[in-house]
Design a protein around this motif. Structure first.
Motif, mmCIF file in Angstrom:
data_model
loop_
_atom_site.group_PDB
_atom_site.id
_atom_site.type_symbol
_atom_site.label_atom_id
_atom_site.label_comp_id
_atom_site.label_asym_id
_atom_site.label_seq_id
_atom_site.Cartn_x
_atom_site.Cartn_y
_atom_site.Cartn_z
ATOM 1 N N PHE A 1 -14.443 27.069 -30.151
ATOM 2 C CA PHE A 1 -13.716 27.573 -28.957
ATOM 3 C C PHE A 1 -13.372 25.695 -27.524
ATOM 4 O O PHE A 1 -14.201 24.799 -28.810
ATOM 5 C CB PHE A 1 -14.718 28.002 -27.873
ATOM 6 C CG PHE A 1 -16.134 27.293 -27.255
ATOM 7 C CD1 PHE A 1 -16.769 26.501 -26.896
ATOM 8 C CD2 PHE A 1 -17.024 27.235 -28.411
ATOM 9 C CE1 PHE A 1 -17.851 25.340 -26.661
ATOM 10 C CE2 PHE A 1 -18.534 26.642 -28.683
ATOM 11 C CZ PHE A 1 -18.844 25.833 -27.559
ATOM 12 N N LEU B 1 -13.549 27.685 -20.215
ATOM 13 C CA LEU B 1 -13.885 28.025 -21.455
ATOM 14 C C LEU B 1 -12.294 28.761 -22.207
ATOM 15 O O LEU B 1 -12.000 29.579 -21.462
ATOM 16 C CB LEU B 1 -14.975 28.752 -21.588
ATOM 17 C CG LEU B 1 -15.381 29.619 -22.746
ATOM 18 C CD1 LEU B 1 -15.390 28.523 -23.999
ATOM 19 C CD2 LEU B 1 -16.766 30.264 -22.940
ATOM 20 N N LEU C 1 -11.545 30.609 -27.094
ATOM 21 C CA LEU C 1 -12.724 31.408 -27.401
ATOM 22 C C LEU C 1 -12.200 32.582 -28.150
ATOM 23 O O LEU C 1 -12.057 33.625 -28.118
ATOM 24 C CB LEU C 1 -13.433 31.721 -26.259
ATOM 25 C CG LEU C 1 -15.050 32.747 -27.244
ATOM 26 C CD1 LEU C 1 -15.901 31.873 -27.434
ATOM 27 C CD2 LEU C 1 -15.577 33.099 -25.959
ATOM 28 N N LEU D 1 -21.996 37.345 -30.724
ATOM 29 C CA LEU D 1 -20.709 36.400 -29.658
ATOM 30 C C LEU D 1 -21.377 36.427 -28.445
ATOM 31 O O LEU D 1 -21.430 35.588 -27.268
ATOM 32 C CB LEU D 1 -19.066 37.672 -28.799
ATOM 33 C CG LEU D 1 -18.177 37.486 -28.342
ATOM 34 C CD1 LEU D 1 -17.948 35.557 -28.079
ATOM 35 C CD2 LEU D 1 -17.239 38.478 -27.658
ATOM 36 N N LEU E 1 -21.930 33.114 -25.899
ATOM 37 C CA LEU E 1 -21.371 31.954 -24.799
ATOM 38 C C LEU E 1 -22.622 32.256 -24.030
ATOM 39 O O LEU E 1 -22.317 31.339 -23.210
ATOM 40 C CB LEU E 1 -21.428 33.998 -23.814
ATOM 41 C CG LEU E 1 -19.608 34.233 -24.195
ATOM 42 C CD1 LEU E 1 -19.670 35.899 -23.599
ATOM 43 C CD2 LEU E 1 -18.262 33.790 -23.122
ATOM 44 N N ILE F 1 -22.689 28.650 -25.322
ATOM 45 C CA ILE F 1 -21.456 27.589 -24.517
ATOM 46 C C ILE F 1 -22.156 28.059 -22.943
ATOM 47 O O ILE F 1 -22.121 26.075 -22.771
ATOM 48 C CB ILE F 1 -20.393 28.466 -24.344
ATOM 49 C CG1 ILE F 1 -19.971 28.267 -25.823
ATOM 50 C CG2 ILE F 1 -19.662 28.378 -23.653
ATOM 51 C CD1 ILE F 1 -18.812 29.886 -26.390
ATOM 52 N N VAL G 1 -13.663 31.536 -17.093
ATOM 53 C CA VAL G 1 -12.636 31.502 -18.159
ATOM 54 C C VAL G 1 -11.847 32.037 -18.406
ATOM 55 O O VAL G 1 -11.627 33.645 -16.973
ATOM 56 C CB VAL G 1 -13.506 32.734 -18.924
ATOM 57 C CG1 VAL G 1 -13.388 33.479 -19.787
ATOM 58 C CG2 VAL G 1 -15.092 31.550 -19.558
ATOM 59 N N SER H 1 -9.743 36.344 -19.894
ATOM 60 C CA SER H 1 -9.959 36.955 -20.872
ATOM 61 C C SER H 1 -9.090 37.920 -20.732
ATOM 62 O O SER H 1 -8.347 38.225 -19.788
ATOM 63 C CB SER H 1 -10.813 37.654 -20.160
ATOM 64 O OG SER H 1 -11.313 38.487 -21.199
#
Length: 133
Positions: free
Chosen positions: A46, A58, A61, A71, A75, A78, A92, A94
């Motif tokens: 990441f 972020l 990833l 995962l 997270l 992170i 983030v 996604s």
């Protein structure tokens, strides 16, 4: 699971990981990223990029299928790293429904628009923010 700054990762392991995962941007990973080592193998990566002094994005990833069950822990790790960097907000983007579900479970907040990122990703998806306490 261990997070290692990509520029400090063993070169041979990093090369193997990148060869098998062509979508990862090598230069950006080496400049601002981290690799995720599980059982002495790099299984993910990441980039935690500072957008402003206390705002991070972020990106990139990625985790292999072998380590996908990790995962949620990744997270959380992170977010702990972001806290060490004195981040107040983590953004983030996604583009995967399962990641959206996980982000929501970790109390990320959906955003209607991209408020801070100058060059947003081209992929369709959703923006999320997390307020680091």
């Amino acid at each position: 699971m261990e997070l290692i700054a990509a520029n400090y990762a063993p070169q041979e392991k990093l090369n193997i990981f990148l060869e098998h995962n062509k979508d990862v941007e090598r230069e950006q990973l080496l400049e601002k990223g981290y690799v995720v080592e599980v059982k002495e193998t790099i299984e993910g990566c990441f980039v935690l990029d500072a957008v402003e002094a206390d705002v991070y994005w972020l990106k990139q990833l990625f985790i292999t299928k072998n380590a996908a069950a990790s995962l949620p822990v990744l997270l959380e790790s992170i977010l702990a790293l972001a806290k060490e960097k004195h981040a107040k907000i983590v953004f983030v983007h996604s583009h995967q429904p399962m990641v959206d579900i996980l982000l929501e479970a970790l109390q990320f907040q959906p955003q209607k628009e991209n408020a801070l990122v100058q060059a947003p990703p081209e992929k369709e998806g959703y923006w999320w923010t997390y307020n680091v306490s």
